[in-house]
Enzyme design. Structure first.
Site, PDB file in Angstrom:
ATOM      1  N   LYS A  54       0.844  -1.208   0.000  1.00 13.00           N
ATOM      2  CA  LYS A  54       0.000   0.000   0.000  1.00 13.00           C
ATOM      3  C   LYS A  54       0.870   1.246   0.000  1.00 13.00           C
ATOM      4  O   LYS A  54       0.621   2.184  -0.764  1.00 13.00           O
ATOM      5  CB  LYS A  54      -0.903   0.011   1.243  1.00 13.00           C
ATOM      6  N   GLN A  98      -5.122  -1.413   9.527  1.00 11.33           N
ATOM      7  CA  GLN A  98      -5.056  -2.761   8.966  1.00 11.33           C
ATOM      8  C   GLN A  98      -5.708  -3.775   9.905  1.00 11.33           C
ATOM      9  O   GLN A  98      -5.436  -3.800  11.109  1.00 11.33           O
ATOM     10  CB  GLN A  98      -3.576  -3.135   8.714  1.00 11.33           C
ATOM     11  N   ASP A 121     -11.502   2.846   3.882  1.00 10.06           N
ATOM     12  CA  ASP A 121     -11.925   1.441   3.830  1.00 10.06           C
ATOM     13  C   ASP A 121     -13.443   1.320   3.711  1.00 10.06           C
ATOM     14  O   ASP A 121     -13.955   0.253   3.367  1.00 10.06           O
ATOM     15  CB  ASP A 121     -11.514   0.731   5.135  1.00 10.06           C
TER      16      ASP A 121
HETATM   17  N1  GUN Z   1      -7.235  -6.768   6.015  1.00 12.59           N
HETATM   18  C1  GUN Z   1      -7.549  -7.516   4.926  1.00 12.59           C
HETATM   19  N2  GUN Z   1      -8.194  -6.769   4.009  1.00 12.59           N
HETATM   20  C2  GUN Z   1      -8.313  -5.538   4.524  1.00 12.59           C
HETATM   21  C3  GUN Z   1      -8.873  -4.324   4.045  1.00 12.59           C
HETATM   22  O1  GUN Z   1      -9.437  -4.235   2.942  1.00 12.59           O
HETATM   23  N3  GUN Z   1      -8.781  -3.265   4.886  1.00 12.59           N
HETATM   24  C4  GUN Z   1      -8.183  -3.330   6.107  1.00 12.59           C
HETATM   25  N4  GUN Z   1      -8.155  -2.229   6.855  1.00 12.59           N
HETATM   26  N5  GUN Z   1      -7.654  -4.439   6.583  1.00 12.59           N
HETATM   27  C5  GUN Z   1      -7.712  -5.534   5.786  1.00 12.59           C
END
Ligand code: GUN
Length: 296
Positions: A54, A98, A121
């Site tokens: 990311k 996350q 998100d």
């Molecule tokens: N963990 C796995 N997929 C995601 C996601 O799309 N967003 C977040 N914040 N954590 C994750």
């Protein structure tokens, strides 16, 4: 029939290119650089890989990346304090915590502490409610990526029969809301669905998001249907580790009209949509027009 393979890698690269163009315009015309803060608590290896990826793609798109790596023992109070600081920071337009979080932290409490306008998100309860009532919101990245691929393939989705297999808050439920928003007739199927094969056989669009390797065989698929496989499952086969989706690729590809492969289908779209959401959040924060084609 042999299905058209939907190239998510190429599609995601196109989205990232559009994001980078929009970022360059924001900088040139307004002196604004979108910023994304990613918070990682603990040392989960898969999460570390995602967070690195990311950060790299955020910088490649010309945006600011702020990474906060916290010890697994971090208290709820300390994490809430960090989120409050990020909420108040005008250089931060998007905040992502996350998941999963270590067990002693209340995920709902933490996610709902994020400013909904910065919730890239789309997990905050306000954004869930806005999406469910058809209002402007931040949309979860993976379902947004699936929707973009479906619109690109079909143009209008109006009147199509869609089945979403899986009812998670991250994928299944928001995916169903987005398909409904595009006027599909939507079935949400799950582990208790009485006749799953029959539900899938009716569908023009199948979105599989259950996390069970190769669970959907080709003989459940209506000939010519579009199969979007969200699953990313690591399995052992012939002594090797292999990534497979929730659909049995070979048998589904023999029947479907179009299908996303695993890897290289939905996967790359998630981070591309995260970048798109960050630009959208930045534009909204500054009262500027949103990038076209990058939102739901
Ligand atoms: N963990 C796995 N997929 C995601 C996601 O799309 N967003 C977040 N914040 N954590 C994750």
């Amino acid at each position: 029939m042999t299905a058209q393979i939907i190239d998510g890698k190429a599609f995601a690269a196109r989205i990232r290119g559009e994001v980078a163009t929009h970022v360059a315009r924001l900088q040139a015309d307004h002196g604004i650089t979108p910023g994304l803060a990613v918070v990682l608590v603990g040392e989960d290896p898969a999460s570390q890989v995602y967070v690195r990826s990311k950060g790299k793609q955020t910088v490649e798109a010309g945006m600011n990346s702020f990474e906060h790596k916290l010890l697994p023992s971090t208290s709820e109070e300390a994490l809430l304090e960090l989120i409050a600081r990020l909420n108040a920071d005008p250089a931060v337009h998007g905040i992502l915590v996350q998941l999963p979080l270590p067990g002693h932290l209340n995920e709902d409490l933490i996610i709902n502490a994020i400013d909904p306008a910065k919730d890239v998100d789309g997990f905050h309860i306000s954004n869930v409610g806005l999406l469910g009532t058809g209002q402007k919101s931040m949309v979860p990245c993976t379902p947004l990526g699936c929707l973009m691929m479906l619109r690109d393939l079909h143009g209008s989705l109006s009147g199509m029969d869609a089945v979403v297999i899986g009812r998670s808050n991250i994928v299944g439920k928001p995916m169903a809301q987005l398909l409904l928003g595009d006027s599909c007739t939507v079935t949400i199927a799950h582990s208790r669905t009485k006749d799953l094969p029959e539900a899938v056989r009716r569908a023009d669009i199948v979105v599989a998001a259950v996390g069970r390797p190769e669970m959907v065989p080709g003989d459940w698929i209506k000939p010519g249907a579009t199969v979007i496989d969200v699953g990313i499952n690591r399995i052992e086969r012939d002594g090797k580790t292999k990534l497979v989706g929730d659909c049995d690729y070979d048998s589904c590809a023999a029947v479907a009209g179009a299908i996303t492969p695993v890897p290289g289908g939905v996967g790359p779209m998630t981070i591309a949509c995260l970048l798109a959401n960050t630009v959208t959040a930045c534009c909204r924060a500054h009262g500027l027009p949103e990038p076209e084609g990058l939102t739901a």
